[in-house]
Design a protein around this motif. Sequence first.
Motif, PDB file in Angstrom:
ATOM      1  N   LEU A 248       7.803 -16.889 -21.903  1.00  0.00           N
ATOM      2  CA  LEU A 248       8.385 -18.228 -21.933  1.00  0.00           C
ATOM      3  C   LEU A 248       9.785 -18.195 -21.328  1.00  0.00           C
ATOM      4  CD1 LEU A 248      10.562 -18.512 -24.633  1.00  0.00           C
ATOM      5  CD2 LEU A 248       8.399 -17.966 -25.734  1.00  0.00           C
ATOM      6  N   GLU A 249      10.221 -19.348 -20.898  1.00  0.00           N
ATOM      7  CA  GLU A 249      11.550 -19.489 -20.314  1.00  0.00           C
ATOM      8  C   GLU A 249      12.360 -20.488 -21.122  1.00  0.00           C
ATOM      9  OE1 GLU A 249      11.773 -20.045 -16.104  1.00  0.00           O
ATOM     10  OE2 GLU A 249       9.857 -19.041 -15.735  1.00  0.00           O
ATOM     11  N   ILE A 250      13.576 -20.093 -21.461  1.00  0.00           N
ATOM     12  CA  ILE A 250      14.485 -20.961 -22.206  1.00  0.00           C
ATOM     13  C   ILE A 250      15.728 -21.151 -21.357  1.00  0.00           C
ATOM     14  CG2 ILE A 250      15.739 -21.286 -24.366  1.00  0.00           C
ATOM     15  CD1 ILE A 250      13.830 -19.276 -25.656  1.00  0.00           C
ATOM     16  N   GLY A 251      15.758 -22.240 -20.630  1.00  0.00           N
ATOM     17  CA  GLY A 251      16.853 -22.456 -19.690  1.00  0.00           C
ATOM     18  C   GLY A 251      16.841 -21.358 -18.643  1.00  0.00           C
ATOM     19  N   PRO A 252      17.969 -20.667 -18.467  1.00  0.00           N
ATOM     20  CA  PRO A 252      18.030 -19.596 -17.466  1.00  0.00           C
ATOM     21  C   PRO A 252      17.479 -18.265 -17.986  1.00  0.00           C
ATOM     22  CG  PRO A 252      20.173 -19.871 -18.467  1.00  0.00           C
ATOM     23  CD  PRO A 252      19.289 -20.958 -19.055  1.00  0.00           C
ATOM     24  N   PHE A 253      17.102 -18.242 -19.261  1.00  0.00           N
ATOM     25  CA  PHE A 253      16.647 -16.990 -19.878  1.00  0.00           C
ATOM     26  C   PHE A 253      15.130 -16.880 -19.848  1.00  0.00           C
ATOM     27  CE2 PHE A 253      20.661 -18.156 -21.946  1.00  0.00           C
ATOM     28  CZ  PHE A 253      21.419 -17.023 -21.650  1.00  0.00           C
ATOM     29  N   GLN A 254      14.672 -15.666 -19.623  1.00  0.00           N
ATOM     30  CA  GLN A 254      13.240 -15.387 -19.614  1.00  0.00           C
ATOM     31  C   GLN A 254      12.903 -14.390 -20.723  1.00  0.00           C
ATOM     32  OE1 GLN A 254      12.688 -14.015 -15.529  1.00  0.00           O
ATOM     33  NE2 GLN A 254      11.848 -16.018 -14.965  1.00  0.00           N
ATOM     34  N   VAL A 255      11.845 -14.691 -21.464  1.00  0.00           N
ATOM     35  CA  VAL A 255      11.365 -13.795 -22.516  1.00  0.00           C
ATOM     36  C   VAL A 255      10.077 -13.149 -22.015  1.00  0.00           C
ATOM     37  CG1 VAL A 255      10.570 -13.602 -24.902  1.00  0.00           C
ATOM     38  CG2 VAL A 255      12.378 -15.256 -24.305  1.00  0.00           C
ATOM     39  N   TYR A 256      10.083 -11.824 -21.937  1.00  0.00           N
ATOM     40  CA  TYR A 256       8.956 -11.097 -21.366  1.00  0.00           C
ATOM     41  C   TYR A 256       7.942 -10.682 -22.437  1.00  0.00           C
ATOM     42  CZ  TYR A 256      11.484 -10.735 -16.945  1.00  0.00           C
ATOM     43  OH  TYR A 256      12.135 -11.027 -15.770  1.00  0.00           O
ATOM     44  N   TRP A 257       6.658 -10.703 -22.055  1.00  0.00           N
ATOM     45  CA  TRP A 257       5.604 -10.259 -22.948  1.00  0.00           C
ATOM     46  C   TRP A 257       5.825  -8.818 -23.396  1.00  0.00           C
ATOM     47  CZ3 TRP A 257       2.628 -13.175 -25.605  1.00  0.00           C
ATOM     48  CH2 TRP A 257       2.190 -14.398 -25.104  1.00  0.00           C
ATOM     49  N   TYR A 258       6.345  -7.989 -22.500  1.00  0.00           N
ATOM     50  CA  TYR A 258       6.578  -6.576 -22.818  1.00  0.00           C
ATOM     51  C   TYR A 258       7.452  -6.452 -24.067  1.00  0.00           C
ATOM     52  CZ  TYR A 258       7.812  -1.653 -22.002  1.00  0.00           C
ATOM     53  OH  TYR A 258       7.991  -0.303 -22.127  1.00  0.00           O
ATOM     54  N   GLY A 259       8.560  -7.174 -24.094  1.00  0.00           N
ATOM     55  CA  GLY A 259       9.461  -7.120 -25.238  1.00  0.00           C
ATOM     56  C   GLY A 259       8.846  -7.711 -26.491  1.00  0.00           C
ATOM     57  N   LEU A 260       8.102  -8.817 -26.333  1.00  0.00           N
ATOM     58  CA  LEU A 260       7.471  -9.447 -27.492  1.00  0.00           C
ATOM     59  C   LEU A 260       6.427  -8.526 -28.117  1.00  0.00           C
ATOM     60  CD1 LEU A 260       6.944 -13.134 -26.290  1.00  0.00           C
ATOM     61  CD2 LEU A 260       8.635 -12.285 -27.942  1.00  0.00           C
TER      62      LEU A 260
END
Length: 269
Positions: free
Chosen positions: A11-23
């Motif tokens: 998912l993307e929150i503004g300019p930030f990206q959350v990667y599946w790898y980290g989740l």
Amino acid sequence: MEGYPLDRVALEIGPFQVYWYGLIIGFGIVLGFYLATRESQRLGLDKDTFADLLIWAIPISILCARIYYVVFQWEYYSQHPEDIIKIWEGGIAIHGALIGAVATTVVFARARNISFWKLADIAAPSIILGQAIGRWGNFINQEAHGGEVTRSFLEGLHLPDWIINQMYIEGAYYHPTFLYESLWDLLGFALLMALRKVNLRRGELFLTYGIWYSIGRFFIEGLRTDSLMLGPLRMAQVISIGLVVAAIVILIVRRKMNAKQVRYNSMEN
């Protein structure tokens, strides 16, 4: 027909990206923490013991895992130092993480006057379960795969299309070694949970984890194309052999030295 690779960004929150790898890695840590906390309370430890331990163990383990990986890929990172911090793109080594976790637990156990082996035994099923889950982060990143195979080979393994399609990388299909190791680790988790009921001597559950994981890793590593190398040797295989031998020796020596050793289910710290 080959499908598109899965998006690495959850998912993307503004300019930030959350990667599946980290989740995925995070989910493995949370689930492992939950199991270890429940078991530690059953065995008489304070409910915050593993929370206090993980405050230190998680960042130290991640740091050690990354350092380990970067050291063995220094030819690349010496030319691209800006990539050293990009752990969200993959590139952490489980053996480095284990070194960091064990070292942290030794210090923590001494500071709290708790047996290292008691903590290690409680954590062992959580560690291997976390590893089983974490390998799916490699799947999303299309890394930690084996050599080239055919689509018919993968279909012969009765894998769903979404796994087969993700194993199609730059024009070829590859061994899903992430899956082999994940399944091996899940079997190891089931074994360790069963051995809890056997009430082994303290320390033997963790040593069994070391033996089980290392045997599987040795053979699976032989299929991979991205092994960290030490000259002509695959470093993970060298360490796996060393861990199996060391665990067996420690197990035998501890049994001979103390016939009345404390058992796993003991409330003693």
